[in-house]
Design a protein around this motif. Structure first.
Motif, PDB file in Angstrom:
ATOM      1  N   THR A  71      24.560  41.269 -60.209  1.00 25.22           N
ATOM      2  CA  THR A  71      25.943  41.132 -59.826  1.00 25.22           C
ATOM      3  C   THR A  71      26.599  40.538 -61.065  1.00 25.22           C
ATOM      4  O   THR A  71      25.927  40.189 -62.022  1.00 25.22           O
ATOM      5  CB  THR A  71      26.086  40.177 -58.624  1.00 25.22           C
ATOM      6  OG1 THR A  71      25.490  38.933 -58.959  1.00 25.22           O
ATOM      7  CG2 THR A  71      25.414  40.765 -57.396  1.00 25.22           C
ATOM      8  N   TRP A  72      27.874  40.373 -61.072  1.00 21.02           N
ATOM      9  CA  TRP A  72      28.552  39.891 -62.262  1.00 21.02           C
ATOM     10  C   TRP A  72      28.244  38.415 -62.497  1.00 21.02           C
ATOM     11  O   TRP A  72      28.406  37.591 -61.612  1.00 21.02           O
ATOM     12  CB  TRP A  72      30.054  40.117 -62.118  1.00 21.02           C
ATOM     13  CG  TRP A  72      30.792  39.892 -63.381  1.00 21.02           C
ATOM     14  CD1 TRP A  72      30.899  40.765 -64.413  1.00 21.02           C
ATOM     15  CD2 TRP A  72      31.528  38.735 -63.754  1.00 21.02           C
ATOM     16  NE1 TRP A  72      31.656  40.231 -65.410  1.00 21.02           N
ATOM     17  CE2 TRP A  72      32.059  38.973 -65.034  1.00 21.02           C
ATOM     18  CE3 TRP A  72      31.783  37.523 -63.147  1.00 21.02           C
ATOM     19  CZ2 TRP A  72      32.833  38.045 -65.711  1.00 21.02           C
ATOM     20  CZ3 TRP A  72      32.557  36.606 -63.832  1.00 21.02           C
ATOM     21  CH2 TRP A  72      33.072  36.861 -65.087  1.00 21.02           C
ATOM     22  N   HIS A  73      27.738  38.081 -63.684  1.00 15.47           N
ATOM     23  CA  HIS A  73      27.494  36.701 -64.097  1.00 15.47           C
ATOM     24  C   HIS A  73      28.213  36.467 -65.414  1.00 15.47           C
ATOM     25  O   HIS A  73      28.368  37.382 -66.217  1.00 15.47           O
ATOM     26  CB  HIS A  73      26.000  36.428 -64.307  1.00 15.47           C
ATOM     27  CG  HIS A  73      25.176  36.508 -63.082  1.00 15.47           C
ATOM     28  ND1 HIS A  73      25.255  35.598 -62.060  1.00 15.47           N
ATOM     29  CD2 HIS A  73      24.225  37.395 -62.716  1.00 15.47           C
ATOM     30  CE1 HIS A  73      24.392  35.916 -61.115  1.00 15.47           C
ATOM     31  NE2 HIS A  73      23.759  37.009 -61.484  1.00 15.47           N
ATOM     32  N   HIS A  74      28.594  35.203 -65.652  1.00 13.83           N
ATOM     33  CA  HIS A  74      29.331  34.869 -66.859  1.00 13.83           C
ATOM     34  C   HIS A  74      28.982  33.450 -67.288  1.00 13.83           C
ATOM     35  O   HIS A  74      28.843  32.570 -66.448  1.00 13.83           O
ATOM     36  CB  HIS A  74      30.833  34.979 -66.556  1.00 13.83           C
ATOM     37  CG  HIS A  74      31.698  34.654 -67.713  1.00 13.83           C
ATOM     38  ND1 HIS A  74      32.276  33.428 -67.865  1.00 13.83           N
ATOM     39  CD2 HIS A  74      32.085  35.389 -68.772  1.00 13.83           C
ATOM     40  CE1 HIS A  74      32.990  33.422 -68.984  1.00 13.83           C
ATOM     41  NE2 HIS A  74      32.888  34.607 -69.538  1.00 13.83           N
ATOM     42  N   PHE A  75      28.811  33.246 -68.582  1.00 19.16           N
ATOM     43  CA  PHE A  75      28.552  31.918 -69.133  1.00 19.16           C
ATOM     44  C   PHE A  75      29.272  31.833 -70.474  1.00 19.16           C
ATOM     45  O   PHE A  75      29.135  32.714 -71.310  1.00 19.16           O
ATOM     46  CB  PHE A  75      27.047  31.709 -69.342  1.00 19.16           C
ATOM     47  CG  PHE A  75      26.697  30.476 -70.128  1.00 19.16           C
ATOM     48  CD1 PHE A  75      26.707  29.231 -69.522  1.00 19.16           C
ATOM     49  CD2 PHE A  75      26.339  30.560 -71.462  1.00 19.16           C
ATOM     50  CE1 PHE A  75      26.368  28.090 -70.236  1.00 19.16           C
ATOM     51  CE2 PHE A  75      26.006  29.432 -72.190  1.00 19.16           C
ATOM     52  CZ  PHE A  75      26.016  28.197 -71.569  1.00 19.16           C
ATOM     53  N   ARG A  99      29.119  33.431 -75.520  1.00 13.88           N
ATOM     54  CA  ARG A  99      29.507  33.989 -74.228  1.00 13.88           C
ATOM     55  C   ARG A  99      28.443  34.983 -73.809  1.00 13.88           C
ATOM     56  O   ARG A  99      28.055  35.855 -74.598  1.00 13.88           O
ATOM     57  CB  ARG A  99      30.854  34.685 -74.355  1.00 13.88           C
ATOM     58  CG  ARG A  99      31.355  35.276 -73.073  1.00 13.88           C
ATOM     59  CD  ARG A  99      32.782  35.810 -73.278  1.00 13.88           C
ATOM     60  NE  ARG A  99      33.304  36.288 -72.032  1.00 13.88           N
ATOM     61  CZ  ARG A  99      33.666  37.549 -71.810  1.00 13.88           C
ATOM     62  NH1 ARG A  99      33.580  38.442 -72.763  1.00 13.88           N
ATOM     63  NH2 ARG A  99      34.134  37.906 -70.637  1.00 13.88           N
ATOM     64  N   LEU A 100      27.947  34.846 -72.583  1.00 18.44           N
ATOM     65  CA  LEU A 100      26.993  35.787 -71.998  1.00 18.44           C
ATOM     66  C   LEU A 100      27.639  36.399 -70.770  1.00 18.44           C
ATOM     67  O   LEU A 100      28.223  35.690 -69.953  1.00 18.44           O
ATOM     68  CB  LEU A 100      25.708  35.076 -71.563  1.00 18.44           C
ATOM     69  CG  LEU A 100      24.935  34.303 -72.618  1.00 18.44           C
ATOM     70  CD1 LEU A 100      23.776  33.564 -71.968  1.00 18.44           C
ATOM     71  CD2 LEU A 100      24.442  35.236 -73.704  1.00 18.44           C
ATOM     72  N   VAL A 101      27.528  37.709 -70.645  1.00 19.66           N
ATOM     73  CA  VAL A 101      28.052  38.403 -69.476  1.00 19.66           C
ATOM     74  C   VAL A 101      26.963  39.357 -68.995  1.00 19.66           C
ATOM     75  O   VAL A 101      26.413  40.125 -69.788  1.00 19.66           O
ATOM     76  CB  VAL A 101      29.335  39.199 -69.805  1.00 19.66           C
ATOM     77  CG1 VAL A 101      29.835  39.956 -68.593  1.00 19.66           C
ATOM     78  CG2 VAL A 101      30.407  38.272 -70.345  1.00 19.66           C
ATOM     79  N   ALA A 102      26.658  39.278 -67.693  1.00 20.33           N
ATOM     80  CA  ALA A 102      25.685  40.185 -67.085  1.00 20.33           C
ATOM     81  C   ALA A 102      26.389  40.990 -66.008  1.00 20.33           C
ATOM     82  O   ALA A 102      27.030  40.439 -65.128  1.00 20.33           O
ATOM     83  CB  ALA A 102      24.543  39.388 -66.473  1.00 20.33           C
TER      84      ALA A 102
END
Length: 164
Positions: A21-25, A87-90
């Protein structure tokens, strides 16, 4: 005396099935070697929490990419008193890694074949080998640039017990 270079790590296998699912860091780090180490460590913890376990090929490839881009931001993008941003986006089956520094005039280019005596210059070649896509773009609202890489991640099997 010349030394033989070790082979580059294998690219993680691909899958067409959505994984995340959408993840963000996003976090800023001091533009120092210590900041780069902390960025790598926190990225590793975040990836593990998102279901990419420590010790898996995908985790190792992603962390190597984070480490290289963070290290480059410290070495080539450092401006005294300014931080770099990780920035990490999954989403779906992909992880996007972005590292933003504050030196827009120092542009990333993968070096050509390096001599065995050369100490550096292979990092972006490694990123290019690990990533499915990578590139950079200039920052619009502040000085600097963002270097990014996208890695498609397959379903990672749980780490196998070594006693079997």
């Amino acid at each position: 005396m010349t030394s033989k270079q070790p082979p580059l790590p294998k690219r993680p296998a691909r899958t067409a099935q959505p994984r995340f699912t959408w993840h963000h860091f996003t976090m800023r780090f001091s533009s120092t070697p210590r900041g780069a180490r902390l960025a790598r460590r926190l990225a590793g913890e975040r990836l593990d929490a998102w279901g990419i376990p420590y010790g898996s090929e995908a985790h190792d490839a992603l962390l190597l990419t984070v480490a290289e881009l963070s290290s480059n931001a410290v070495r080539h993008g450092h401006v005294h008193g300014r931080d770099f941003r990780l920035r990490l986006v999954a989403e779906g089956t992909a992880i996007r890694i972005e590292v933003t520094d504050t030196r827009g005039e120092c542009l990333p280019t993968p070096a050509g074949p390096a001599s065995p005596d050369q100490e550096g210059g292979r990092g972006l070649l490694m990123v290019a080998a690990l990533a499915d896509r990578w590139g950079w773009y200039p920052c619009v609202d502040e000085p600097g640039k963002t270097v990014w890489a996208v890695l498609e991640v397959s379903r990672c099997p749980e780490r196998q017990d070594s006693s079997q």
